[in-house]
Design a protein around this motif. Structure first.
Motif, PDB file in Angstrom:
ATOM      1  N   UNK A  20       0.842  -1.202   0.000  1.00 22.86           N
ATOM      2  CA  UNK A  20       0.000   0.000   0.000  1.00 22.86           C
ATOM      3  C   UNK A  20       0.872   1.245   0.000  1.00 22.86           C
ATOM      4  N   UNK A  21       1.830   1.266   0.914  1.00 24.12           N
ATOM      5  CA  UNK A  21       2.806   2.355   0.901  1.00 24.12           C
ATOM      6  C   UNK A  21       4.026   1.937   1.706  1.00 24.12           C
ATOM      7  N   UNK A  22       5.107   2.696   1.541  1.00 22.03           N
ATOM      8  CA  UNK A  22       6.342   2.464   2.264  1.00 22.03           C
ATOM      9  C   UNK A  22       6.690   3.729   3.030  1.00 22.03           C
ATOM     10  N   UNK A  23       7.165   3.548   4.237  1.00 21.32           N
ATOM     11  CA  UNK A  23       7.421   4.693   5.123  1.00 21.32           C
ATOM     12  C   UNK A  23       8.841   4.620   5.667  1.00 21.32           C
ATOM     13  N   UNK A  24       9.593   5.696   5.497  1.00 20.64           N
ATOM     14  CA  UNK A  24      10.972   5.743   5.966  1.00 20.64           C
ATOM     15  C   UNK A  24      11.034   5.841   7.483  1.00 20.64           C
ATOM     16  N   UNK A  25      12.042   5.171   8.049  1.00 20.24           N
ATOM     17  CA  UNK A  25      12.304   5.243   9.489  1.00 20.24           C
ATOM     18  C   UNK A  25      13.805   5.145   9.694  1.00 20.24           C
ATOM     19  N   UNK A  26      14.496   6.250   9.391  1.00 21.31           N
ATOM     20  CA  UNK A  26      15.951   6.255   9.470  1.00 21.31           C
ATOM     21  C   UNK A  26      16.552   5.311   8.446  1.00 21.31           C
ATOM     22  N   UNK A  27      17.351   4.346   8.918  1.00 18.74           N
ATOM     23  CA  UNK A  27      17.977   3.364   8.039  1.00 18.74           C
ATOM     24  C   UNK A  27      17.041   2.197   7.742  1.00 18.74           C
ATOM     25  N   UNK A  28      15.801   2.281   8.217  1.00 16.57           N
ATOM     26  CA  UNK A  28      14.812   1.218   8.030  1.00 16.57           C
ATOM     27  C   UNK A  28      13.632   1.730   7.210  1.00 16.57           C
ATOM     28  N   UNK A  29      12.813   0.789   6.745  1.00 10.59           N
ATOM     29  CA  UNK A  29      11.593   1.135   6.020  1.00 10.59           C
ATOM     30  C   UNK A  29      10.455   0.245   6.512  1.00 10.59           C
ATOM     31  N   UNK A  30       9.310   0.874   6.781  1.00 14.98           N
ATOM     32  CA  UNK A  30       8.102   0.127   7.105  1.00 14.98           C
ATOM     33  C   UNK A  30       7.363  -0.155   5.797  1.00 14.98           C
ATOM     34  N   UNK A  31       7.099  -1.421   5.535  1.00 16.27           N
ATOM     35  CA  UNK A  31       6.343  -1.826   4.351  1.00 16.27           C
ATOM     36  C   UNK A  31       4.925  -2.149   4.808  1.00 16.27           C
ATOM     37  N   UNK A  32       3.962  -1.331   4.382  1.00 17.55           N
ATOM     38  CA  UNK A  32       2.576  -1.485   4.808  1.00 17.55           C
ATOM     39  C   UNK A  32       1.796  -2.290   3.784  1.00 17.55           C
ATOM     40  N   UNK A  33       1.101  -3.325   4.284  1.00 16.38           N
ATOM     41  CA  UNK A  33       0.348  -4.255   3.456  1.00 16.38           C
ATOM     42  C   UNK A  33      -1.124  -4.239   3.877  1.00 16.38           C
ATOM     43  N   UNK A  34      -2.008  -4.896   3.145  1.00 15.94           N
ATOM     44  CA  UNK A  34      -3.425  -4.944   3.537  1.00 15.94           C
ATOM     45  C   UNK A  34      -3.619  -5.527   4.933  1.00 15.94           C
ATOM     46  N   UNK A  35      -4.782  -5.205   5.529  1.00 19.03           N
ATOM     47  CA  UNK A  35      -5.162  -5.686   6.865  1.00 19.03           C
ATOM     48  C   UNK A  35      -4.204  -5.198   7.952  1.00 19.03           C
ATOM     49  N   UNK A  36      -3.646  -3.994   7.740  1.00 17.26           N
ATOM     50  CA  UNK A  36      -2.751  -3.372   8.710  1.00 17.26           C
ATOM     51  C   UNK A  36      -1.499  -4.186   8.997  1.00 17.26           C
ATOM     52  N   UNK A  37      -1.142  -5.065   8.091  1.00 16.45           N
ATOM     53  CA  UNK A  37       0.119  -5.798   8.235  1.00 16.45           C
ATOM     54  C   UNK A  37       1.271  -4.877   7.887  1.00 16.45           C
ATOM     55  N   UNK A  38       2.319  -4.953   8.689  1.00 18.06           N
ATOM     56  CA  UNK A  38       3.473  -4.081   8.481  1.00 18.06           C
ATOM     57  C   UNK A  38       4.750  -4.881   8.688  1.00 18.06           C
ATOM     58  N   UNK A  39       5.712  -4.661   7.800  1.00 18.23           N
ATOM     59  CA  UNK A  39       7.001  -5.336   7.895  1.00 18.23           C
ATOM     60  C   UNK A  39       8.084  -4.269   8.006  1.00 18.23           C
ATOM     61  N   UNK A  40       8.945  -4.388   9.000  1.00 14.53           N
ATOM     62  CA  UNK A  40      10.066  -3.473   9.150  1.00 14.53           C
ATOM     63  C   UNK A  40      11.293  -4.095   8.501  1.00 14.53           C
ATOM     64  N   UNK A  41      11.860  -3.376   7.518  1.00 19.81           N
ATOM     65  CA  UNK A  41      12.969  -3.902   6.726  1.00 19.81           C
ATOM     66  C   UNK A  41      14.206  -3.031   6.938  1.00 19.81           C
ATOM     67  N   UNK A  42      15.347  -3.674   7.062  1.00 23.87           N
ATOM     68  CA  UNK A  42      16.587  -2.931   7.311  1.00 23.87           C
ATOM     69  C   UNK A  42      17.193  -2.418   6.014  1.00 23.87           C
ATOM     70  N   UNK A  43      16.395  -1.677   5.261  1.00 23.80           N
ATOM     71  CA  UNK A  43      16.842  -1.002   4.045  1.00 23.80           C
ATOM     72  C   UNK A  43      16.220   0.388   4.020  1.00 23.80           C
ATOM     73  N   UNK A  44      16.981   1.347   3.491  1.00 24.23           N
ATOM     74  CA  UNK A  44      16.469   2.711   3.408  1.00 24.23           C
ATOM     75  C   UNK A  44      15.401   2.832   2.326  1.00 24.23           C
ATOM     76  N   UNK A  45      14.581   3.866   2.449  1.00 31.05           N
ATOM     77  CA  UNK A  45      13.523   4.088   1.470  1.00 31.05           C
ATOM     78  C   UNK A  45      14.105   4.292   0.077  1.00 31.05           C
ATOM     79  N   UNK A  46      15.313   4.836  -0.012  1.00 30.53           N
ATOM     80  CA  UNK A  46      15.967   5.061  -1.298  1.00 30.53           C
ATOM     81  C   UNK A  46      16.126   3.757  -2.069  1.00 30.53           C
ATOM     82  N   UNK A  47      16.389   2.652  -1.372  1.00 35.59           N
ATOM     83  CA  UNK A  47      16.513   1.347  -2.031  1.00 35.59           C
ATOM     84  C   UNK A  47      15.218   0.989  -2.746  1.00 35.59           C
ATOM     85  N   UNK A  48      14.089   1.153  -2.060  1.00 33.40           N
ATOM     86  CA  UNK A  48      12.803   0.814  -2.663  1.00 33.40           C
ATOM     87  C   UNK A  48      12.448   1.785  -3.792  1.00 33.40           C
TER      88      UNK A  48
END
Length: 254
Positions: A162-190
């Motif tokens: 649905x959307x991706x949200x930057x969090x310093x050196x991490x990125x929150x990947x937001x999926x349906x049903x309020x599922x969220x994955x925290x990934x150790x990659x910057x938003x620039x990578x995505x």
């Protein structure tokens, strides 16, 4: 710990000799059991010796490195691709969580790639990662992405982001049903991974949105509403580009 058996496949003897020396000096737990100068030769060696790790050149005569994978029903060994080309394929390696090395091989990157390969030897997702890689290389689109998790990898369809949200050196990947994955990659990578996908737009330094999930766009407030209830700001300097992308995707601007 017993040595990890490896096969080197490259049509250039100089490249094979150089990599062999580096492995002997800096990765002593890697035992090179065969070196091959072509894909057919490599296939025979893999079937005969059953290595745990294969260093595979991409550009070779007759068959390229990717085509070697078509000769195996299930790939049960780790692969580190080696290439002299810094192109689209490198992004495909990133999203499929498959390591690669650029020629000439950097020692620190070699050790890092070998360490990651050793950690993944016990996993059973190599074929799944290769399927993601193959689809990306063939279609020039990233339909799936392998996201690193604490206990392995999670494979998700990019269309479901649905959307991706930057969090310093991490990125929150937001999926349906309020599922969220925290990934150790910057938003620039995505942003780089999705730059050729017309459904994604970086609306702000902190957000990339999937326009398929937009339910409302307020031009006066510079806000996007998504169908999960989230409201995201569009920076002023990006507003014109955003409206153009809506037009390019044949979406009506209210």
């Amino acid at each position: 710990m017993p040595p990890i058996h490896a096969i080197l496949i490259d049509d250039e003897d100089r490249a094979i000799n150089s990599l062999s020396v580096l492995l002997e000096q800096y990765c002593p737990d890697i035992s090179v059991v065969a070196t091959c100068n072509s894909v057919p030769e490599g296939i025979l060696a893999i079937n005969r010796l059953r290595p745990q790790l294969v260093f595979l050149d991409i550009e070779m005569p007759e068959y390229n490195g990717f085509e070697l994978l078509n000769f195996f029903r299930d790939v049960d060994f780790e692969i580190i691709f080696v290439t002299a080309y810094n192109d689209y394929a490198l992004r495909a390696f990133e999203v499929s969580a498959i390591d690669y090395l650029l020629k000439p091989v950097d020692i620190d990157k070699l050790k890092h790639a070998v360490d990651k390969a050793k950690q993944r030897l016990s996993s059973s997702d190599m074929q799944q990662r290769l399927d993601v890689l193959n689809e990306a290389v063939q279609t020039k689109r990233f339909a799936k992405i392998a996201l690193p998790m604490a206990d392995g990898l999670q494979f998700i369809e990019t269309a479901k982001i649905i959307y991706l949200e930057a969090d310093g050196a991490y990125t929150h990947v937001w999926l349906p049903n309020d599922n969220r994955i925290l990934v150790s990659k910057k938003l620039k990578f995505f942003e780089e991974v999705l730059q050729d996908n017309p459904r994604f737009f970086r609306s702000h330094r902190s957000f990339i949105v999937n326009i398929d999930y937009i339910t409302k766009y307020s031009k006066t407030e510079n806000l996007i509403s998504l169908d999960n209830g989230k409201t995201i700001l569009i920076s002023r300097e990006r507003k014109g580009d955003f409206e153009q992308q809506l037009k390019d995707n044949k979406l009506v601007i209210g």
